[in-house]
Design a protein around this motif. Sequence first.
Motif, PDB file in Angstrom:
ATOM      1  N   LEU A  26       0.788  -1.156   0.056  1.00  0.00           N
ATOM      2  CA  LEU A  26       0.087  -0.015   0.024  1.00  0.00           C
ATOM      3  C   LEU A  26       0.934   1.120   0.075  1.00  0.00           C
ATOM      4  CD1 LEU A  26      -2.456  -1.157   2.889  1.00  0.00           C
ATOM      5  CD2 LEU A  26      -2.775  -1.185   0.337  1.00  0.00           C
ATOM      6  N   ARG A  27       0.337   2.296  -0.553  1.00  0.00           N
ATOM      7  CA  ARG A  27       1.008   3.679  -0.537  1.00  0.00           C
ATOM      8  C   ARG A  27      -0.164   4.407   0.009  1.00  0.00           C
ATOM      9  NH1 ARG A  27       5.617   4.913  -2.622  1.00  0.00           N
ATOM     10  NH2 ARG A  27       6.922   3.316  -3.758  1.00  0.00           N
ATOM     11  N   LEU A  28      -0.017   4.799   1.348  1.00  0.00           N
ATOM     12  CA  LEU A  28      -1.036   5.525   2.030  1.00  0.00           C
ATOM     13  C   LEU A  28      -0.626   6.886   2.084  1.00  0.00           C
ATOM     14  CD1 LEU A  28      -1.966   3.317   5.051  1.00  0.00           C
ATOM     15  CD2 LEU A  28      -2.810   3.101   2.793  1.00  0.00           C
ATOM     16  N   PRO A  29      -2.073   7.721   2.304  1.00  0.00           N
ATOM     17  CA  PRO A  29      -1.583   9.371   2.400  1.00  0.00           C
ATOM     18  C   PRO A  29      -0.728   9.538   3.681  1.00  0.00           C
ATOM     19  CG  PRO A  29      -3.982   8.618   2.135  1.00  0.00           C
ATOM     20  CD  PRO A  29      -3.185   7.313   2.492  1.00  0.00           C
ATOM     21  N   GLY A  30      -0.142  10.890   3.532  1.00  0.00           N
ATOM     22  CA  GLY A  30       0.633  11.291   4.516  1.00  0.00           C
ATOM     23  C   GLY A  30       0.189  11.504   5.777  1.00  0.00           C
ATOM     24  N   SER A  31       1.097  11.728   6.730  1.00  0.00           N
ATOM     25  CA  SER A  31       0.441  11.614   8.393  1.00  0.00           C
ATOM     26  C   SER A  31      -0.099  12.945   8.402  1.00  0.00           C
ATOM     27  CB  SER A  31       1.829  11.854   9.088  1.00  0.00           C
ATOM     28  OG  SER A  31       1.547  12.145  10.525  1.00  0.00           O
ATOM     29  N   LYS A  32      -1.457  12.915   8.929  1.00  0.00           N
ATOM     30  CA  LYS A  32      -2.047  13.964   9.454  1.00  0.00           C
ATOM     31  C   LYS A  32      -1.571  14.730  10.465  1.00  0.00           C
ATOM     32  CE  LYS A  32      -5.119  13.739  12.705  1.00  0.00           C
ATOM     33  NZ  LYS A  32      -6.155  13.493  13.819  1.00  0.00           N
ATOM     34  N   SER A  33      -0.826  14.127  11.467  1.00  0.00           N
ATOM     35  CA  SER A  33      -0.134  14.963  12.503  1.00  0.00           C
ATOM     36  C   SER A  33       1.004  15.695  11.789  1.00  0.00           C
ATOM     37  CB  SER A  33       0.429  14.056  13.665  1.00  0.00           C
ATOM     38  OG  SER A  33      -0.666  13.330  14.232  1.00  0.00           O
ATOM     39  N   MET A  34       1.990  15.175  11.102  1.00  0.00           N
ATOM     40  CA  MET A  34       2.885  16.075  10.402  1.00  0.00           C
ATOM     41  C   MET A  34       2.526  17.023   9.522  1.00  0.00           C
ATOM     42  SD  MET A  34       6.044  13.024   9.729  1.00  0.00           S
ATOM     43  CE  MET A  34       7.105  14.381   9.318  1.00  0.00           C
ATOM     44  N   THR A  35       1.293  17.026   8.695  1.00  0.00           N
ATOM     45  CA  THR A  35       0.819  17.803   7.877  1.00  0.00           C
ATOM     46  C   THR A  35       0.278  19.140   8.505  1.00  0.00           C
ATOM     47  OG1 THR A  35       0.358  16.006   6.088  1.00  0.00           O
ATOM     48  CG2 THR A  35      -0.801  18.130   5.941  1.00  0.00           C
ATOM     49  N   ALA A  36      -0.468  18.893   9.513  1.00  0.00           N
ATOM     50  CA  ALA A  36      -1.049  19.904  10.528  1.00  0.00           C
ATOM     51  C   ALA A  36      -0.009  20.785  10.965  1.00  0.00           C
ATOM     52  CB  ALA A  36      -1.760  19.273  11.591  1.00  0.00           C
ATOM     53  N   ARG A  37       0.989  20.005  11.513  1.00  0.00           N
ATOM     54  CA  ARG A  37       2.423  20.621  12.120  1.00  0.00           C
ATOM     55  C   ARG A  37       2.961  21.556  11.251  1.00  0.00           C
ATOM     56  NH1 ARG A  37       0.725  16.806  15.263  1.00  0.00           N
ATOM     57  NH2 ARG A  37       1.084  16.887  17.647  1.00  0.00           N
ATOM     58  N   ALA A  38       3.340  21.082  10.036  1.00  0.00           N
ATOM     59  CA  ALA A  38       4.082  21.639   8.823  1.00  0.00           C
ATOM     60  C   ALA A  38       3.262  22.883   8.630  1.00  0.00           C
ATOM     61  CB  ALA A  38       4.378  20.629   7.905  1.00  0.00           C
ATOM     62  N   LEU A  39       1.809  22.803   8.315  1.00  0.00           N
ATOM     63  CA  LEU A  39       1.127  23.929   7.838  1.00  0.00           C
ATOM     64  C   LEU A  39       1.429  25.004   8.706  1.00  0.00           C
ATOM     65  CD1 LEU A  39      -2.211  22.004   6.427  1.00  0.00           C
ATOM     66  CD2 LEU A  39      -0.564  23.542   5.007  1.00  0.00           C
ATOM     67  N   VAL A  40       0.980  24.589  10.177  1.00  0.00           N
ATOM     68  CA  VAL A  40       1.083  26.052  11.031  1.00  0.00           C
ATOM     69  C   VAL A  40       2.490  26.579  10.913  1.00  0.00           C
ATOM     70  CG1 VAL A  40       1.092  26.323  13.530  1.00  0.00           C
ATOM     71  CG2 VAL A  40      -0.725  24.986  12.409  1.00  0.00           C
ATOM     72  N   LEU A  41       3.475  25.593  11.120  1.00  0.00           N
ATOM     73  CA  LEU A  41       4.990  26.275  11.229  1.00  0.00           C
ATOM     74  C   LEU A  41       5.131  26.906   9.953  1.00  0.00           C
ATOM     75  CD1 LEU A  41       6.605  23.165  12.690  1.00  0.00           C
ATOM     76  CD2 LEU A  41       6.375  25.396  13.640  1.00  0.00           C
ATOM     77  N   SER A  42       4.728  26.479   8.692  1.00  0.00           N
ATOM     78  CA  SER A  42       4.884  27.288   7.445  1.00  0.00           C
ATOM     79  C   SER A  42       4.180  28.452   7.321  1.00  0.00           C
ATOM     80  CB  SER A  42       4.621  26.379   6.295  1.00  0.00           C
ATOM     81  OG  SER A  42       5.173  25.223   6.475  1.00  0.00           O
ATOM     82  N   ALA A  43       3.009  28.548   7.851  1.00  0.00           N
ATOM     83  CA  ALA A  43       2.291  29.870   7.804  1.00  0.00           C
ATOM     84  C   ALA A  43       3.090  30.865   8.698  1.00  0.00           C
ATOM     85  CB  ALA A  43       0.818  29.647   8.319  1.00  0.00           C
ATOM     86  N   LEU A  44       3.809  30.544   9.794  1.00  0.00           N
ATOM     87  CA  LEU A  44       4.448  31.200  10.702  1.00  0.00           C
ATOM     88  C   LEU A  44       5.985  31.552  10.534  1.00  0.00           C
ATOM     89  CD1 LEU A  44       2.921  30.038  14.210  1.00  0.00           C
ATOM     90  CD2 LEU A  44       2.195  32.261  12.726  1.00  0.00           C
ATOM     91  N   ALA A  45       6.501  31.225   9.290  1.00  0.00           N
ATOM     92  CA  ALA A  45       7.768  31.187   8.910  1.00  0.00           C
ATOM     93  C   ALA A  45       8.009  32.376   8.284  1.00  0.00           C
ATOM     94  CB  ALA A  45       7.934  29.876   7.855  1.00  0.00           C
ATOM     95  N   SER A  46       9.263  32.735   8.063  1.00  0.00           N
ATOM     96  CA  SER A  46       9.817  34.188   7.333  1.00  0.00           C
ATOM     97  C   SER A  46       9.928  33.967   6.010  1.00  0.00           C
ATOM     98  CB  SER A  46      11.062  34.423   7.967  1.00  0.00           C
ATOM     99  OG  SER A  46      12.051  33.536   7.965  1.00  0.00           O
ATOM    100  N   GLY A  47       9.724  32.613   5.411  1.00  0.00           N
ATOM    101  CA  GLY A  47       9.851  32.588   3.977  1.00  0.00           C
ATOM    102  C   GLY A  47       8.751  31.276   3.542  1.00  0.00           C
ATOM    103  N   PRO A  48       8.912  31.156   2.254  1.00  0.00           N
ATOM    104  CA  PRO A  48       7.829  30.040   1.811  1.00  0.00           C
ATOM    105  C   PRO A  48       8.329  28.738   1.983  1.00  0.00           C
ATOM    106  CG  PRO A  48       9.184  30.922  -0.116  1.00  0.00           C
ATOM    107  CD  PRO A  48       9.556  31.732   1.159  1.00  0.00           C
ATOM    108  N   SER A  49       7.438  27.690   2.211  1.00  0.00           N
ATOM    109  CA  SER A  49       7.614  26.437   2.374  1.00  0.00           C
ATOM    110  C   SER A  49       6.947  25.526   1.433  1.00  0.00           C
ATOM    111  CB  SER A  49       7.347  25.943   3.788  1.00  0.00           C
ATOM    112  OG  SER A  49       7.816  26.606   4.741  1.00  0.00           O
TER     113      SER A  49
END
Length: 433
Positions: A26-49
């Motif tokens: 199987l190839r399953l979708p990405g981790s919900k926990s990691m996706t959620a944290r990455a979105l928040v950290l990216s929105a608060l970063a000083s540059g694009p992610s």
Amino acid sequence: MGTTTATRPLQPWTAPTASDPVAATLRLPGSKSMTARALVLSALASGPSTLAGPLRARDTELMAAGLRGMGAHVSISDDERWLVRPHRLVGPAHVDVGLAGTVMRFVPPVAGLAEGRITFDGDPQARTRPLGPLIGALRSLGVRIDVAGPDSLPLTVVGAGRVAGGEVVIDASASSQLVSGLLLAAPRFERGVVVRHVGPPVPSAPHLRMTVQMLRAAGAAVDDAEPDVWAVEPGPLTGRGWEIEPDLSGAVPFFAAALVTGGEVTLAGWPHSSAQPVERLRELLQRMGGEVQLSTAGLTVRGTGTVRGLEADLSDVSELTPALTALAMLADSPSRFTGVAHIRGHETDRIAALAREFTALGADLTESRDGLEIRPRPLRGGTFRTYADHRMAHAAAVAGLAVPGIELDDVACTSKTMPEFPALWSAMVTGKS
């Protein structure tokens, strides 16, 4: 204050029964926990992610929409690579949290950094999920929050464009997300934050380790050397590329299928170094009779033809409780799970719901305050209510491998974290892609 999400029609589904050992990669979708944290950290970063291999599901789309509504540029048009460009956060805005604990606990601290009124509400069940400790903590850090009733949704964060930060004491025994939400936004607070947990143990410790690890990867200075204390220094977060791992919690029902049927399931694309609790899962599945191997092909679980009973404290991996409960009902000896009192406050009271629904199918389960005792005996088919909870649907699917005629009242609830679940599951059981 906003409106709750409209009720969607239920989607009944009969769990397929396995006539042969499953054999699937199987190839399953990405981790919900990691996706959620990455979105928040990216929105608060000083540059694009960028987020490579993110989870596209209801919870993460709501997270992206909430951040976008406050001004962040979040593009999720490409399923394989999302782009986040930070921008000044402003209101007014409304955040629909759905039934996502990550959205209701990670986004209010971010809203404190915005200028203007940010309202939060979601599905009716979301109003029962614990938010009081987070509301109290944010208020003590200088954030104005208006709540109409008890300390729960709906609520309004009146952002001043800044958060003073400082030291806060919190009882996070209901959810590790209460701590993670504070930590993720803390680098942008003027004085950072020191979070001290006082109370029963914080559940799901691996998720807190993931939060700290991802903060450090984004350039934050985090000190977690003292037990139950997390200190985050103020400072910029760096935009970066995030490689999102496959979702381990989402893979557990599929791994359970290998044990139930004596088959073999491989989760492709699994990294050799993981932020998720793979070693703990390996230990639990091996104790229940499985063989677990990590290779270049991925993470593979093989059934041995026997499922063994298990006595375990699941406080660190409570998301696995529903699937392991279904597995335990098909075991050769009794099982006892403890340490998961906090899952009574998840999408539904999972302990009570598991006991109620499986008892209706002939199971012998006993609730305790913080877990379940399972004494295996033959089950029968029947209707299984999911309570809008994706993990309940997963549990029913696992039991249905060995018990014909288990009919879920709603399989569409799995879209919360894995919209592809019914198709992937049926393909695994039938051997037809």
